[in-house]
Design an enzyme around this catalytic site. Structure first.
Site, mmCIF file in Angstrom:
data_model
loop_
_atom_site.group_PDB
_atom_site.id
_atom_site.type_symbol
_atom_site.label_atom_id
_atom_site.label_comp_id
_atom_site.label_asym_id
_atom_site.label_seq_id
_atom_site.Cartn_x
_atom_site.Cartn_y
_atom_site.Cartn_z
ATOM 1 N N GLN A 44 3.642 97.828 -8.554
ATOM 2 C CA GLN A 44 3.415 96.439 -8.980
ATOM 3 C C GLN A 44 4.721 95.634 -8.942
ATOM 4 O OE1 GLN A 44 1.493 97.205 -12.833
ATOM 5 N NE2 GLN A 44 -0.281 96.096 -12.043
ATOM 6 N N ARG A 47 5.437 94.800 -5.386
ATOM 7 C CA ARG A 47 4.519 93.763 -4.894
ATOM 8 C C ARG A 47 4.905 92.391 -5.461
ATOM 9 N NH1 ARG A 47 -0.550 95.325 -7.020
ATOM 10 N NH2 ARG A 47 -0.744 96.937 -5.449
ATOM 11 N N ARG A 71 0.637 86.188 -17.268
ATOM 12 C CA ARG A 71 -0.466 87.056 -16.817
ATOM 13 C C ARG A 71 -0.263 88.499 -17.253
ATOM 14 N NH1 ARG A 71 0.179 86.039 -11.686
ATOM 15 N NH2 ARG A 71 0.817 88.080 -10.920
ATOM 16 N N TYR A 92 16.917 81.344 -15.514
ATOM 17 C CA TYR A 92 17.830 80.492 -16.271
ATOM 18 C C TYR A 92 18.613 79.595 -15.318
ATOM 19 C CZ TYR A 92 19.836 78.670 -20.344
ATOM 20 O OH TYR A 92 20.186 77.761 -21.297
ATOM 21 N N ARG A 145 20.705 67.330 -24.594
ATOM 22 C CA ARG A 145 21.745 67.619 -23.582
ATOM 23 C C ARG A 145 21.388 68.927 -22.892
ATOM 24 N NH1 ARG A 145 26.313 71.242 -23.563
ATOM 25 N NH2 ARG A 145 24.482 72.207 -22.735
ATOM 26 N N LYS A 163 15.954 81.271 -22.438
ATOM 27 C CA LYS A 163 16.934 82.042 -23.225
ATOM 28 C C LYS A 163 16.261 83.240 -23.890
ATOM 29 C CE LYS A 163 20.999 80.211 -22.938
ATOM 30 N NZ LYS A 163 22.222 79.670 -23.434
ATOM 31 N N GLU A 234 20.401 75.289 -29.359
ATOM 32 C CA GLU A 234 20.614 75.278 -27.921
ATOM 33 C C GLU A 234 20.496 73.860 -27.356
ATOM 34 O OE1 GLU A 234 21.049 78.518 -26.564
ATOM 35 O OE2 GLU A 234 21.727 77.322 -24.868
ATOM 36 N N ASP A 235 21.503 73.433 -26.636
ATOM 37 C CA ASP A 235 21.456 72.172 -25.883
ATOM 38 C C ASP A 235 21.142 70.944 -26.741
ATOM 39 O OD1 ASP A 235 22.246 73.613 -23.758
ATOM 40 O OD2 ASP A 235 20.490 73.259 -22.513
ATOM 41 N N ASP A 257 24.778 78.480 -29.284
ATOM 42 C CA ASP A 257 25.257 79.199 -28.102
ATOM 43 C C ASP A 257 26.198 78.352 -27.254
ATOM 44 O OD1 ASP A 257 25.284 81.528 -26.434
ATOM 45 O OD2 ASP A 257 24.208 80.317 -24.971
ATOM 46 N N ASP A 258 25.953 77.045 -27.193
ATOM 47 C CA ASP A 258 26.818 76.191 -26.359
ATOM 48 C C ASP A 258 28.242 76.172 -26.898
ATOM 49 O OD1 ASP A 258 24.538 75.254 -24.808
ATOM 50 O OD2 ASP A 258 23.974 74.285 -26.678
ATOM 51 N N ALA A 291 37.090 67.915 -23.427
ATOM 52 C CA ALA A 291 37.293 68.165 -24.854
ATOM 53 C C ALA A 291 35.969 68.032 -25.595
ATOM 54 C CB ALA A 291 38.332 67.182 -25.398
ATOM 55 N N ALA A 294 31.902 72.617 -25.547
ATOM 56 C CA ALA A 294 32.236 73.912 -24.943
ATOM 57 C C ALA A 294 33.722 74.212 -25.139
ATOM 58 C CB ALA A 294 31.872 73.911 -23.461
ATOM 59 N N ASN A 397 28.979 73.634 -15.245
ATOM 60 C CA ASN A 397 27.722 73.984 -14.571
ATOM 61 C C ASN A 397 26.967 72.713 -14.189
ATOM 62 O OD1 ASN A 397 27.929 76.815 -15.082
ATOM 63 N ND2 ASN A 397 27.368 76.424 -17.201
ATOM 64 N N ASN A 441 29.140 83.948 -17.862
ATOM 65 C CA ASN A 441 27.752 83.640 -18.194
ATOM 66 C C ASN A 441 27.505 83.951 -19.678
ATOM 67 O OD1 ASN A 441 24.937 83.690 -18.391
ATOM 68 N ND2 ASN A 441 24.721 84.358 -16.264
HETATM 69 P P1 NAD Z 1 30.557 67.561 -23.386
HETATM 70 O O1 NAD Z 1 29.883 66.370 -22.800
HETATM 71 O O2 NAD Z 1 30.472 67.819 -24.846
HETATM 72 O O3 NAD Z 1 32.144 67.493 -23.014
HETATM 73 C C1 NAD Z 1 32.664 67.048 -21.787
HETATM 74 C C2 NAD Z 1 34.122 66.668 -22.026
HETATM 75 O O4 NAD Z 1 34.747 66.437 -20.763
HETATM 76 C C3 NAD Z 1 34.318 65.399 -22.845
HETATM 77 O O5 NAD Z 1 35.384 65.573 -23.740
HETATM 78 C C4 NAD Z 1 34.741 64.339 -21.808
HETATM 79 O O6 NAD Z 1 35.587 63.365 -22.351
HETATM 80 C C5 NAD Z 1 35.486 65.224 -20.821
HETATM 81 N N1 NAD Z 1 35.520 64.657 -19.477
HETATM 82 C C6 NAD Z 1 34.483 64.492 -18.630
HETATM 83 N N2 NAD Z 1 34.918 63.961 -17.481
HETATM 84 C C7 NAD Z 1 36.245 63.784 -17.612
HETATM 85 C C8 NAD Z 1 37.249 63.247 -16.780
HETATM 86 N N3 NAD Z 1 36.967 62.793 -15.561
HETATM 87 N N4 NAD Z 1 38.522 63.220 -17.223
HETATM 88 C C9 NAD Z 1 38.820 63.696 -18.452
HETATM 89 N N5 NAD Z 1 37.915 64.201 -19.298
HETATM 90 C C10 NAD Z 1 36.635 64.243 -18.879
HETATM 91 O O7 NAD Z 1 30.025 68.786 -22.575
HETATM 92 P P2 NAD Z 1 30.103 70.338 -22.973
HETATM 93 O O8 NAD Z 1 28.891 70.741 -23.700
HETATM 94 O O9 NAD Z 1 31.420 70.609 -23.577
HETATM 95 O O10 NAD Z 1 30.011 71.006 -21.530
HETATM 96 C C11 NAD Z 1 31.009 70.743 -20.549
HETATM 97 C C12 NAD Z 1 30.730 71.591 -19.323
HETATM 98 O O11 NAD Z 1 30.898 72.973 -19.653
HETATM 99 C C13 NAD Z 1 29.313 71.441 -18.754
HETATM 100 O O12 NAD Z 1 29.364 71.285 -17.363
HETATM 101 C C14 NAD Z 1 28.656 72.751 -19.097
HETATM 102 O O13 NAD Z 1 27.731 73.124 -18.102
HETATM 103 C C15 NAD Z 1 29.828 73.705 -19.106
HETATM 104 N N6 NAD Z 1 29.552 74.899 -19.929
HETATM 105 C C16 NAD Z 1 29.814 76.125 -19.385
HETATM 106 C C17 NAD Z 1 29.537 77.261 -20.096
HETATM 107 C C18 NAD Z 1 29.863 78.601 -19.498
HETATM 108 O O14 NAD Z 1 30.493 78.657 -18.493
HETATM 109 N N7 NAD Z 1 29.455 79.710 -20.084
HETATM 110 C C19 NAD Z 1 28.959 77.180 -21.348
HETATM 111 C C20 NAD Z 1 28.715 75.917 -21.917
HETATM 112 C C21 NAD Z 1 29.020 74.782 -21.176
#
Ligand code: NAD
Length: 536
Positions: A44, A47, A71, A92, A145, A163, A234-235, A257-258, A291, A294, A397, A441
């Protein structure tokens, strides 16, 4: 009541499709309802895999897999466990992002649980409509987000579903104990607000005190209805993500998680990078481009990791530098900085990213900005000129948003860069060597962390537990993988990695004394025996 005939086949938890034995077919009234041949689960799986691969687009593969989950649940998870590397990007990120964007259009059957402001005053009784009593794991979002895609409102339901699927496949959590929740508080997505097919509330987002009161009622309802559950945020958009974590992290077993999962996976990569750079983390300087939640989450945990190496909190913070849209984050802009960023604001002159790079001369450059290509050739060559093994993480990402590609990082440093990314990159051939870029990841951390917290009876998720999970993940990378440039273990080993993290996290919680009961002597054995292992 024992189900019979087609009713059995309609129940995804009971259904075995063509794998029902002759005895079961006799007992359950399945003769004639199924084709005569009796398949094995292995057949299965083959398949289903072939059928999935025949789908021409990734979103079609996603739809195929979702249908399979509805299913025949055991077959779905068997497939996911045996082909994690191939299926994770479908179940994901990145495909789940597209699935959320098109959620209403591809909607076939409901899954997960929706709570809206219309339920206020009744959230606990609404939760009782969920068919399972013993919920242990809740992943919740308000859809504001979703990945790097912004406000997708109720369409964000794909995220908690995805997730939780990873929890089951990567850490052996029983799907029956999982509950995906969408807090549909409206949306600011103009397209959805006037889309007749949109399935969420077509009204502006709940904000301010009303939002806080709604969340508070939800949290209290969860505590009361599912007192043994771990809640994963999450998000949520960054301001709410930070606020909710600060508000609730000591009140119930929860994490974001973020912020925290990302932090642990990034710190694990940094710990592993020291095997190449041969420098203690506490001897290094870190420049973050971006900043947001993440990178400040990574910073907060990194400070704790540096403190464990002997630095004071202030000395640790002094080693971290942040860039946002205004350039270096300094105290000159203190009024406009959130509480998560303020501790990192420098008493330095305002300067651009390029000026900061040359002034600070960081050992490690971490991108988490969602802005692609900002680690230019000039930036990467500069990093290569000041360090034998410059550490460059491009975490944004999906792949199209990465601050640089793996090819850029290796190509512009003669293959000397120590590189990791948020989304997967293929291998890079450079100077006769093969580089295997590691993907930071979050799935390396959150399933094991959640499993360990739950089975270890932890009362809350502490920074110490997060650092333990990061350290344990780093120990799972072999010397061969490190030699190839990979800072993370292969995804195919993720179930074993999760168990190791779970055991370490549970023991750490025990050591901290913040637990509901002592760990049994044969904890690891018991944990392994209790893992969900889908078979017939
Ligand atoms: P967020 O919107 O909270 O933060 C983005 C930050 O980037 C802000 O401080 C913003 O001012 C800054 N920024 C954006 N463009 C800029 C520029 N041109 N010049 C200067 N500063 C700039 O977003 P987040 O939740 O912190 O996520 C940020 C990224 O990290 C996303 O792309 C997300 O996919 C990625 N991420 C990766 C992982 C992983 O690799 N495991 C996990 C979580 C998030």
């Amino acid at each position: 009541m024992t189900l019979r005939g087609r009713e059995v086949l309609k129940n995804p938890r009971l259904n075995k499709g063509t794998a029902f034995t002759q005895h079961e077919r006799d007992e359950l009234g399945l003769n004639g309802v199924l084709p005569p041949v009796i398949s094995t689960m292995e057949q299965q799986v083959e398949r289903a895999l072939a059928n999935m691969r025949r789908q021409s687009t990734d979103i079609d593969k996603y739809i195929f897999l979702s249908s399979l989950q509805k299913r025949n649940e055991r077959l779905y998870f068997r497939l996911l466990i045996e082909h994690t590397q191939e299926l994770m990007p479908l179940v994901y990120t990145p495909t789940v992002g597209q699935a959320c964007e098109e959620f209403a259009a591809i909607f076939r059957e409901t899954a997960g649980f929706y709570i809206t402001p219309n339920d206020r005053g009744n959230i606990e009784s609404v939760l009782a409509n969920w068919p399972e009593q013993d919920v242990r794991l809740i992943v919740v979002t308000d859809g504001e987000r979703i990945l790097g895609l912004g406000d997708l409102g109720a369409n964000g339901m794909g995220i908690p579903i995805g997730k939780l699927a990873l929890y089951c496949a990567c850490a052996g959590v029983d799907p029956q104990q999982c509950m995906p929740i969408m807090l549909d508080v409206g949306t600011e997505n103009q397209g959805f607000l006037c889309d007749p097919f949109y399935l969420g509330l077509q009204q502006p987002r709940l904000r301010g005190e009303e939002y806080d009161a709604f969340i508070e009622e939800f949290i209290q309802a969860v505590k009361s209805r599912f007192p043994n559950a771990l809640l994963q945020f999450e998000d949520f958009a960054t301001p709410n993500a930070v606020k909710l974590l600060e508000r609730y992290r000591d009140e119930l077993l929860c994490f974001n998680d973020d912020i925290q999962g990302t932090a642990a996976v990034a710190v694990a990569g940094l710990i592993a990078s020291t095997c190449v750079t041969k420098k203690a983390l506490s001897d290094q300087k870190f420049l973050f481009f971006g900043a947001g939640s993440a990178s400040t989450g990574i910073g907060a945990l990194l400070v704790k990791a540096l403190q464990r190496e002997g630095l004071s909190e202030q000395e640790a913070r002094d080693r971290l530098f942040y860039i946002n849209r205004k350039g270096l984050v300094t105290q000159h802009h203190a009024d406009s900085l959130g509480s998560h960023l303020l501790p990192f604001a420098k008493d330095m002159a305002d300067m651009s990213f390029d000026e900061t790079l040359r002034e600070v001369r960081p050992d490690v450059l971490i991108g988490a900005s969602g802005t692609p290509g900002v680690f230019t050739r000039d930036v990467i060559e500069f990093m290569g000129s000041i360090h034998e093994a410059p550490v460059i993480f491009a975490l944004s990402n999906p792949t199209s948003k990465a601050e640089c590609t793996a090819q850029d990082a290796y190509g512009w440093t003669d293959g000397r860069a120590v590189f990791a990314s948020g989304s997967p990159f293929g291998v890079v051939h450079i100077n006769g060597e093969i580089k295997v870029p590691g993907q930071g990841n979050n799935a390396y951390i959150f399933p094991g962390l959640g499993l360990g917290a739950l089975h270890g009876g932890a009362a809350r998720i502490t920074d110490e537990m997060l650092i333990t999970s990061a350290e344990t993940l780093a120990t799972c990378v072999t010397d061969t993988e490190i030699a190839q440039g990979c800072l993370y273990p292969p995804l195919q080993t993720i179930r074993e990695v999760s168990v190791k993290i779970a055991v370490a996290v549970a023991e750490k919680a025990q050591e901290l004394g913040d637990v509901k009961a002592p760990l049994p002597a044969d904890f690891e054995q018991g944990l392994r025996a209790a893992l969900y292992d889908p078979n017939y």
